[in-house]
Write an enzyme that holds these catalytic residues in place. Structure first.
Site, PDB file in Angstrom:
ATOM      1  N   GLN A 244       0.832  -1.200   0.000  1.00 23.43           N
ATOM      2  CA  GLN A 244       0.000   0.000   0.000  1.00 23.43           C
ATOM      3  C   GLN A 244       0.870   1.254   0.000  1.00 23.43           C
ATOM      4  O   GLN A 244       1.860   1.334   0.714  1.00 23.43           O
ATOM      5  CB  GLN A 244      -0.896  -0.021   1.238  1.00 23.43           C
ATOM      6  CG  GLN A 244      -2.073   0.930   1.177  1.00 23.43           C
ATOM      7  CD  GLN A 244      -3.154   0.549   2.181  1.00 23.43           C
ATOM      8  OE1 GLN A 244      -3.149  -0.541   2.735  1.00 23.43           O
ATOM      9  NE2 GLN A 244      -4.081   1.445   2.413  1.00 23.43           N
TER      10      GLN A 244
ATOM     11  N   SER B  14       4.821  -5.645   3.653  1.00 23.47           N
ATOM     12  CA  SER B  14       3.477  -5.549   4.222  1.00 23.47           C
ATOM     13  C   SER B  14       2.488  -6.303   3.339  1.00 23.47           C
ATOM     14  O   SER B  14       2.600  -7.504   3.150  1.00 23.47           O
ATOM     15  CB  SER B  14       3.085  -4.080   4.407  1.00 23.47           C
ATOM     16  OG  SER B  14       1.838  -3.938   5.048  1.00 23.47           O
ATOM     17  N   LEU B  15       1.521  -5.592   2.754  1.00 25.16           N
ATOM     18  CA  LEU B  15       0.567  -6.205   1.838  1.00 25.16           C
ATOM     19  C   LEU B  15       1.265  -7.005   0.741  1.00 25.16           C
ATOM     20  O   LEU B  15       0.764  -8.043   0.280  1.00 25.16           O
ATOM     21  CB  LEU B  15      -0.291  -5.103   1.210  1.00 25.16           C
ATOM     22  CG  LEU B  15      -1.098  -5.473  -0.028  1.00 25.16           C
ATOM     23  CD1 LEU B  15      -2.246  -6.370   0.352  1.00 25.16           C
ATOM     24  CD2 LEU B  15      -1.582  -4.226  -0.741  1.00 25.16           C
TER      25      LEU B  15
ATOM     26  N   ARG C  86      -8.752  -8.410   4.987  1.00 35.60           N
ATOM     27  CA  ARG C  86      -7.687  -7.774   5.772  1.00 35.60           C
ATOM     28  C   ARG C  86      -7.867  -6.265   5.810  1.00 35.60           C
ATOM     29  O   ARG C  86      -7.801  -5.633   6.871  1.00 35.60           O
ATOM     30  CB  ARG C  86      -6.334  -8.147   5.155  1.00 35.60           C
ATOM     31  CG  ARG C  86      -5.092  -7.548   5.821  1.00 35.60           C
ATOM     32  CD  ARG C  86      -3.869  -7.994   5.016  1.00 35.60           C
ATOM     33  NE  ARG C  86      -2.589  -7.645   5.615  1.00 35.60           N
ATOM     34  CZ  ARG C  86      -1.909  -6.549   5.343  1.00 35.60           C
ATOM     35  NH1 ARG C  86      -2.404  -5.658   4.484  1.00 35.60           N
ATOM     36  NH2 ARG C  86      -0.735  -6.322   5.915  1.00 35.60           N
TER      37      ARG C  86
ATOM     38  N   GLN D 137       1.652 -10.513  11.360  1.00 36.70           N
ATOM     39  CA  GLN D 137       2.112  -9.398  10.525  1.00 36.70           C
ATOM     40  C   GLN D 137       1.141  -8.236  10.555  1.00 36.70           C
ATOM     41  O   GLN D 137       1.535  -7.071  10.450  1.00 36.70           O
ATOM     42  CB  GLN D 137       2.308  -9.889   9.081  1.00 36.70           C
ATOM     43  CG  GLN D 137       2.938  -8.866   8.152  1.00 36.70           C
ATOM     44  CD  GLN D 137       2.154  -8.675   6.867  1.00 36.70           C
ATOM     45  OE1 GLN D 137       0.935  -8.508   6.896  1.00 36.70           O
ATOM     46  NE2 GLN D 137       2.846  -8.676   5.743  1.00 36.70           N
TER      47      GLN D 137
END
Length: 314
Positions: free
Chosen positions: A12, A96-97, A121, A255
């Site tokens: 993101q 991350s993502l 999520r 995470q």
């Protein structure tokens, strides 16, 4: 020396309206673009391709749209690279993502399954902390321990401030309650930070405030079939390579509310013998981080032209 290519998938923040348009208009990649769009529409009941193509930016930047859009983009770029004759990655990681794209690349679950997971999520993350009550900020020019100290000073009277993204040397992102982040920024400046810049995000990602979201995510992960990875995936939370699907699920849950240890991830992939890093997806954020962490060459692939250029760099 044996060639060893590590693919890195952005998350993101790297999205932009029109980020996949070059794939749609290129004769050799148009069918890949169409296929990815159909997979997204079937998985989400939404024409994600149209949103990516035309915006508006305000809609694309909504967390519930950004996360699946970036996953679709990362995987499309990988497919286009492979279709153009690029070497399959030998090891992968995602920021991350982006870790979900890395898991698709390793065959742990399909793009369609991944899109459903990241939509859940994203929605759970947004619901965990109402807009305006949480925040994030980038702290530049301090050692990791100094950033943690600024967060400790700010975590009083019920406020929360935590170091959550260790992106590069002297570049750490913090997250927490809105006031906690503001106070931590002031403390960081007092400790000598070059900059303490609040970020335009809608939730305090990767902080302990995301634990309610992790509970919802865990339920979705439990209902998704995971395959054993076909190649090493370095996870964010432990900087570990897991082959057991249950351990991969557990790492994804943690995470959501734990830090992204990106510096250590790049160091571990370098130590594993990586000869080329490839940032696979929109933007150039990860390549910039890699250059500050490792001496291994790094290239970006994000459209058909950059893929052709990178093929010569292998």
């Amino acid at each position: 020396m044996t060639k060893k290519i590590a693919f890195l998938f952005p998350g993101q923040g790297s999205q932009s309206v029109g980020m996949l348009n070059a794939f749609k208009t290129n004769a050799s990649t148009a069918s890949l673009y169409t296929t990815a769009g159909l997979e997204a529409q079937q998985a989400l009941g939404q024409d994600l391709g149209l949103l990516i193509e035309n915006g508006p930016a305000e809609s694309l930047n909504l967390t519930a749209n950004t996360q699946p859009a970036m996953l679709m983009a990362d995987v499309l770029v990988l497919r286009a690279w492979l279709a153009a004759g690029g070497s399959a990655p030998n090891l992968v990681a995602g920021h991350s993502l982006g870790e979900y794209a890395a898991l698709v690349a390793a065959g742990v679950f399909s793009l369609s399954e991944g899109l459903g997971l990241v939509r859940i999520r994203a929605q759970a993350m947004q619901e965990a902390v109402p807009v305006g009550q949480g925040g994030m900020a980038a702290i530049l020019g301090l050692a990791d321990e100094q950033v943690k100290e600024a967060c400790r000073q700010a975590s009083v009277n019920g406020e929360v401030a935590e170091a959550v993204n260790f992106n590069a040397p002297s570049q750490v992102v913090i997250a927490g309650s809105a006031q906690g982040v503001k106070t931590a920024c002031e403390a960081a400046k007092a400790l000598g930070a070059k900059r303490a810049l609040e970020l335009p995000v809608s939730a305090p990602f990767h902080s302990s405030l995301m634990k309610p979201a992790a509970v919802k995510l865990a339920a979705a992960l439990a209902n998704t079939k995971f395959e054993t990875p076909a190649l090493p995936v370095y996870n964010n939370i432990d900087v570990a390579v897991e082959s057991d699907p249950e351990r991969i699920r557990d790492a994804l849950v943690r995470q959501a509310y734990g830090p992204v240890r990106w510096v250590e991830t790049i160091q571990a992939m370098t130590a594993a013998g990586t000869t080329l890093f490839v940032e696979c997806g929109p933007g150039k954020v990860l390549a910039g981080m890699v250059k500050r962490i490792s001496d291994v060459p790094v290239v970006n692939i994000f459209d058909p032209d950059s893929i052709q250029a990178a093929l010569h760099a292998e």
